[in-house]
Design an enzyme around this catalytic site. Structure first.
Site, PDB file in Angstrom:
ATOM      1  N   PRO A  82       0.853  -1.194   0.000  1.00 51.52           N
ATOM      2  CA  PRO A  82       0.000   0.000   0.000  1.00 51.52           C
ATOM      3  C   PRO A  82       0.892   1.249   0.000  1.00 51.52           C
ATOM      4  O   PRO A  82       1.865   1.309   0.765  1.00 51.52           O
ATOM      5  CB  PRO A  82      -0.789  -0.121   1.302  1.00 51.52           C
ATOM      6  CG  PRO A  82      -0.726  -1.574   1.673  1.00 51.52           C
ATOM      7  CD  PRO A  82       0.585  -2.069   1.143  1.00 51.52           C
ATOM      8  N   GLY A 140       1.464   4.854   4.183  1.00 49.45           N
ATOM      9  CA  GLY A 140       1.672   4.138   5.444  1.00 49.45           C
ATOM     10  C   GLY A 140       1.847   5.083   6.625  1.00 49.45           C
ATOM     11  O   GLY A 140       1.962   6.304   6.458  1.00 49.45           O
ATOM     12  N   LEU A 141       1.882   4.487   7.800  1.00 52.11           N
ATOM     13  CA  LEU A 141       2.109   5.257   9.032  1.00 52.11           C
ATOM     14  C   LEU A 141       3.525   4.978   9.531  1.00 52.11           C
ATOM     15  O   LEU A 141       3.891   3.821   9.760  1.00 52.11           O
ATOM     16  CB  LEU A 141       1.098   4.831  10.109  1.00 52.11           C
ATOM     17  CG  LEU A 141       1.204   5.611  11.435  1.00 52.11           C
ATOM     18  CD1 LEU A 141       0.635   7.028  11.277  1.00 52.11           C
ATOM     19  CD2 LEU A 141       0.482   4.887  12.573  1.00 52.11           C
ATOM     20  N   GLY A 142       4.320   6.033   9.705  1.00 52.90           N
ATOM     21  CA  GLY A 142       5.649   5.898  10.304  1.00 52.90           C
ATOM     22  C   GLY A 142       5.538   5.793  11.816  1.00 52.90           C
ATOM     23  O   GLY A 142       4.576   6.298  12.414  1.00 52.90           O
ATOM     24  N   ASP A 189       4.997   1.208   9.146  1.00 55.70           N
ATOM     25  CA  ASP A 189       6.457   1.143   9.019  1.00 55.70           C
ATOM     26  C   ASP A 189       7.091   1.079  10.407  1.00 55.70           C
ATOM     27  O   ASP A 189       6.977   2.017  11.192  1.00 55.70           O
ATOM     28  CB  ASP A 189       6.973   2.380   8.277  1.00 55.70           C
ATOM     29  CG  ASP A 189       8.471   2.268   8.047  1.00 55.70           C
ATOM     30  OD1 ASP A 189       8.873   1.476   7.169  1.00 55.70           O
ATOM     31  OD2 ASP A 189       9.246   2.931   8.770  1.00 55.70           O
ATOM     32  N   TYR A 204      13.399   1.506  16.751  1.00 53.52           N
ATOM     33  CA  TYR A 204      12.461   2.490  17.316  1.00 53.52           C
ATOM     34  C   TYR A 204      12.009   2.132  18.736  1.00 53.52           C
ATOM     35  O   TYR A 204      11.295   2.901  19.382  1.00 53.52           O
ATOM     36  CB  TYR A 204      11.220   2.658  16.404  1.00 53.52           C
ATOM     37  CG  TYR A 204      11.554   3.060  14.973  1.00 53.52           C
ATOM     38  CD1 TYR A 204      12.799   3.608  14.639  1.00 53.52           C
ATOM     39  CD2 TYR A 204      10.629   2.886  13.950  1.00 53.52           C
ATOM     40  CE1 TYR A 204      13.105   3.965  13.331  1.00 53.52           C
ATOM     41  CE2 TYR A 204      10.927   3.240  12.638  1.00 53.52           C
ATOM     42  CZ  TYR A 204      12.168   3.768  12.330  1.00 53.52           C
ATOM     43  OH  TYR A 204      12.467   4.118  11.037  1.00 53.52           O
ATOM     44  N   LYS A 212      12.784  -3.455  10.133  1.00 48.83           N
ATOM     45  CA  LYS A 212      14.158  -3.235   9.648  1.00 48.83           C
ATOM     46  C   LYS A 212      15.197  -3.868  10.556  1.00 48.83           C
ATOM     47  O   LYS A 212      15.061  -3.853  11.788  1.00 48.83           O
ATOM     48  CB  LYS A 212      14.436  -1.726   9.546  1.00 48.83           C
ATOM     49  CG  LYS A 212      13.335  -0.935   8.876  1.00 48.83           C
ATOM     50  CD  LYS A 212      13.681   0.516   8.656  1.00 48.83           C
ATOM     51  CE  LYS A 212      12.467   1.307   8.196  1.00 48.83           C
ATOM     52  NZ  LYS A 212      11.601   1.765   9.297  1.00 48.83           N
ATOM     53  N   HIS A 245      18.408  -1.647   7.453  1.00 45.43           N
ATOM     54  CA  HIS A 245      18.095  -0.265   7.829  1.00 45.43           C
ATOM     55  C   HIS A 245      19.121   0.731   7.277  1.00 45.43           C
ATOM     56  O   HIS A 245      18.773   1.819   6.819  1.00 45.43           O
ATOM     57  CB  HIS A 245      18.025  -0.177   9.366  1.00 45.43           C
ATOM     58  CG  HIS A 245      17.199   0.934   9.897  1.00 45.43           C
ATOM     59  ND1 HIS A 245      16.531   0.857  11.094  1.00 45.43           N
ATOM     60  CD2 HIS A 245      16.929   2.165   9.418  1.00 45.43           C
ATOM     61  CE1 HIS A 245      15.895   1.991  11.315  1.00 45.43           C
ATOM     62  NE2 HIS A 245      16.119   2.799  10.309  1.00 45.43           N
TER      63      HIS A 245
HETATM   64  P1  NDP Z   1       7.862  12.992   9.071  1.00 48.27           P
HETATM   65  O1  NDP Z   1       8.383  13.745   7.903  1.00 48.27           O
HETATM   66  O2  NDP Z   1       6.835  11.966   8.887  1.00 48.27           O
HETATM   67  O3  NDP Z   1       7.396  14.067  10.139  1.00 48.27           O
HETATM   68  C1  NDP Z   1       6.909  13.686  11.392  1.00 48.27           C
HETATM   69  C2  NDP Z   1       6.664  14.965  12.187  1.00 48.27           C
HETATM   70  O4  NDP Z   1       5.652  15.738  11.545  1.00 48.27           O
HETATM   71  C3  NDP Z   1       6.227  14.721  13.590  1.00 48.27           C
HETATM   72  O5  NDP Z   1       6.803  15.746  14.373  1.00 48.27           O
HETATM   73  C4  NDP Z   1       4.701  14.888  13.510  1.00 48.27           C
HETATM   74  O6  NDP Z   1       4.228  15.323  14.757  1.00 48.27           O
HETATM   75  C5  NDP Z   1       4.563  15.959  12.464  1.00 48.27           C
HETATM   76  N1  NDP Z   1       3.328  15.880  11.663  1.00 48.27           N
HETATM   77  C6  NDP Z   1       2.703  14.764  11.188  1.00 48.27           C
HETATM   78  N2  NDP Z   1       1.610  15.093  10.480  1.00 48.27           N
HETATM   79  C7  NDP Z   1       1.534  16.445  10.502  1.00 48.27           C
HETATM   80  C8  NDP Z   1       0.614  17.361   9.966  1.00 48.27           C
HETATM   81  N3  NDP Z   1      -0.444  16.968   9.248  1.00 48.27           N
HETATM   82  N4  NDP Z   1       0.840  18.692  10.187  1.00 48.27           N
HETATM   83  C9  NDP Z   1       1.900  19.101  10.913  1.00 48.27           C
HETATM   84  N5  NDP Z   1       2.800  18.279  11.451  1.00 48.27           N
HETATM   85  C10 NDP Z   1       2.625  16.948  11.250  1.00 48.27           C
HETATM   86  O7  NDP Z   1       9.149  12.411   9.820  1.00 48.27           O
HETATM   87  P2  NDP Z   1       9.789  11.031  10.211  1.00 48.27           P
HETATM   88  O8  NDP Z   1      11.247  11.321  10.247  1.00 48.27           O
HETATM   89  O9  NDP Z   1       9.134  10.461  11.383  1.00 48.27           O
HETATM   90  O10 NDP Z   1       9.545  10.067   8.952  1.00 48.27           O
HETATM   91  C11 NDP Z   1       8.391   9.258   8.803  1.00 48.27           C
HETATM   92  C12 NDP Z   1       8.684   7.791   9.033  1.00 48.27           C
HETATM   93  O11 NDP Z   1       9.676   7.326   8.131  1.00 48.27           O
HETATM   94  C13 NDP Z   1       9.298   7.468  10.401  1.00 48.27           C
HETATM   95  O12 NDP Z   1       8.366   7.559  11.438  1.00 48.27           O
HETATM   96  C14 NDP Z   1       9.860   6.091  10.144  1.00 48.27           C
HETATM   97  O13 NDP Z   1       8.826   5.135  10.179  1.00 48.27           O
HETATM   98  C15 NDP Z   1      10.435   6.274   8.741  1.00 48.27           C
HETATM   99  N6  NDP Z   1      11.854   6.685   8.785  1.00 48.27           N
HETATM  100  C16 NDP Z   1      12.785   5.776   8.325  1.00 48.27           C
HETATM  101  C17 NDP Z   1      14.131   6.081   8.352  1.00 48.27           C
HETATM  102  C18 NDP Z   1      15.110   5.089   7.836  1.00 48.27           C
HETATM  103  O14 NDP Z   1      16.304   5.229   8.138  1.00 48.27           O
HETATM  104  N7  NDP Z   1      14.694   4.099   7.087  1.00 48.27           N
HETATM  105  C19 NDP Z   1      14.624   7.369   8.878  1.00 48.27           C
HETATM  106  C20 NDP Z   1      13.563   8.274   9.285  1.00 48.27           C
HETATM  107  C21 NDP Z   1      12.245   7.927   9.218  1.00 48.27           C
HETATM  108  P3  NDP Z   1       2.972  14.605  15.522  1.00 48.27           P
HETATM  109  O15 NDP Z   1       3.326  13.179  15.741  1.00 48.27           O
HETATM  110  O16 NDP Z   1       2.887  15.398  16.779  1.00 48.27           O
HETATM  111  O17 NDP Z   1       1.789  14.807  14.613  1.00 48.27           O
END
Ligand code: NDP
Length: 298
Positions: free
Chosen positions: A2, A5-7, A33, A38, A67, A98
């Site tokens: 899909p 997804g939800l991080g 994800d 984490y 991962k 990862h």
């Molecule tokens: P994102 O770019 O998804 O941003 C997350 C931040 O944005 C949080 O602070 C969240 O706060 C805020 N946010 C979410 N929705 C909104 C909205 N509609 N308006 C304003 N602010 C918002 O960052 P991530 O770095 O977390 O990346 C997403 C996912 O990717 C991770 O959670 C992980 O699963 C994956 N990832 C993988 C990596 C890798 O090495 N493979 C590295 C980094 C990430 P709040 O929760 O308060 O809404």
């Protein structure tokens, strides 16, 4: 897979994460994800069990990615089994390496090598612990190396992509090879310390072009960024533990960014890698600086 997804990075184990997963399932997310790094997979697993027991969402309805972390390359099978135990699942849909990095390596060589780790991951597919395998934070060069010996081709490369980091070299290479790009940090990892102290340059959610496009379309800035990500052909995995934002984010599945606004987002001049992986680099290690980690690609 899909495409939306939800991080779960930085989603603190416990009630807030469990509520956010429930909200996500209720409003249609079917891709979660995860990662052992984490430190919250047990909390995710507990919610999976509760939700499956309630009967509205089954295991077969959802796609779960996890991962293999850098400290676990010499114990791939054990690490995968621990993740399965924490997530309370019999099989993962996708297991990613990862980082192309191994904790604690001294000198110029990775031990085990990426090839040895990949071969151990291929055996997880053979033995049915995971349905598919992929990579994360691989440059185009490292992806090409892996393709030269991979018996099982990676289905995805999960990398940082958003309009402040188009990451074009690896994106174009993988898309040409039919390797899915999963865009992590699609909102610019909103609370990243990287942006602090950059006088005059706002976080991407506050970027002038992003906000202007949002105002023109009557969307939120986050929706503009997520729609851009989908229209680039990526799977996208925004993280939120805020129920209202979780709903707001998935609403983009019903939207379409017009060509003119899409192009504006494709050409932001400020570019920055938020997650530069500097924790995997160091003197007397396989990646003395981040240039070696990313093979100088932008
Ligand atoms: P994102 O770019 O998804 O941003 C997350 C931040 O944005 C949080 O602070 C969240 O706060 C805020 N946010 C979410 N929705 C909104 C909205 N509609 N308006 C304003 N602010 C918002 O960052 P991530 O770095 O977390 O990346 C997403 C996912 O990717 C991770 O959670 C992980 O699963 C994956 N990832 C993988 C990596 C890798 O090495 N493979 C590295 C980094 C990430 P709040 O929760 O308060 O809404």
């Amino acid at each position: 897979m899909p495409l939306f997804g939800l991080g779960t990075w930085k989603s603190k184990a416990g009630g807030a994460l469990e509520t956010s997963l429930r909200t996500a399932f209720e409003c249609g997310y079917r891709h979660i994800d995860c990662a052992s790094a984490y430190s919250n997979e047990d909390s995710v697993g507990k919610t999976f069990q509760e939700v499956f027991a309630e009967g509205n969402v089954t295991r077969d309805d959802i796609w779960v990615t996890s991962k293999l972390f850098n400290k676990d390359h010499a114990r791939v099978r054990d690490a995968c089994q621990q993740t399965l135990k924490d997530l309370q699942l019999e099989q993962l849909d996708l297991y990613l390496m990862h980082w192309p990095a191994v904790s604690g390596c001294e000198g110029p060589t990775l031990k085990p090598s990426i090839k040895e780790t990949w071969q151990d991951m291929e055996r997880l597919v053979d033995d049915g612990l995971v349905k598919s395998i992929g990579i994360s934070n691989f440059s185009a060069k490292k992806t090409k190396d892996l393709l030269s010996y991979a018996r099982i081709k990676p289905v995805a490369n999960q990398v940082e992509v958003h309009p402040y980091h188009r990451n074009s070299t690896v994106v174009e290479f993988c898309q040409a090879q039919s390797i899915n790009i999963t865009a992590y940090s699609p909102l610019g990892s909103n609370d990243s310390e990287k942006m602090f102290g950059r006088e005059g340059i706002p976080k991407i959610l506050d970027n002038e072009t992003v906000c202007r496009v949002a105002a023109e379309l009557g969307w939120t800035p986050a929706q503009v960024l997520l729609r851009w990500s989908l229209q680039k052909g990526f799977a996208t995995i925004p993280k939120s533990t805020n129920p209202q934002r979780i709903i707001e984010n998935i609403e983009v599945l019903g939207l379409e960014l017009p060509a003119e606004q899409f192009e504006k987002l494709n050409s932001l001049s400020f570019q920055i890698r938020m997650l530069d992986g500097n924790f995997t680099t160091g003197e007397n290690t396989p990646y003395p600086t981040i240039r070696e980690l990313w093979d100088d690609e932008v």
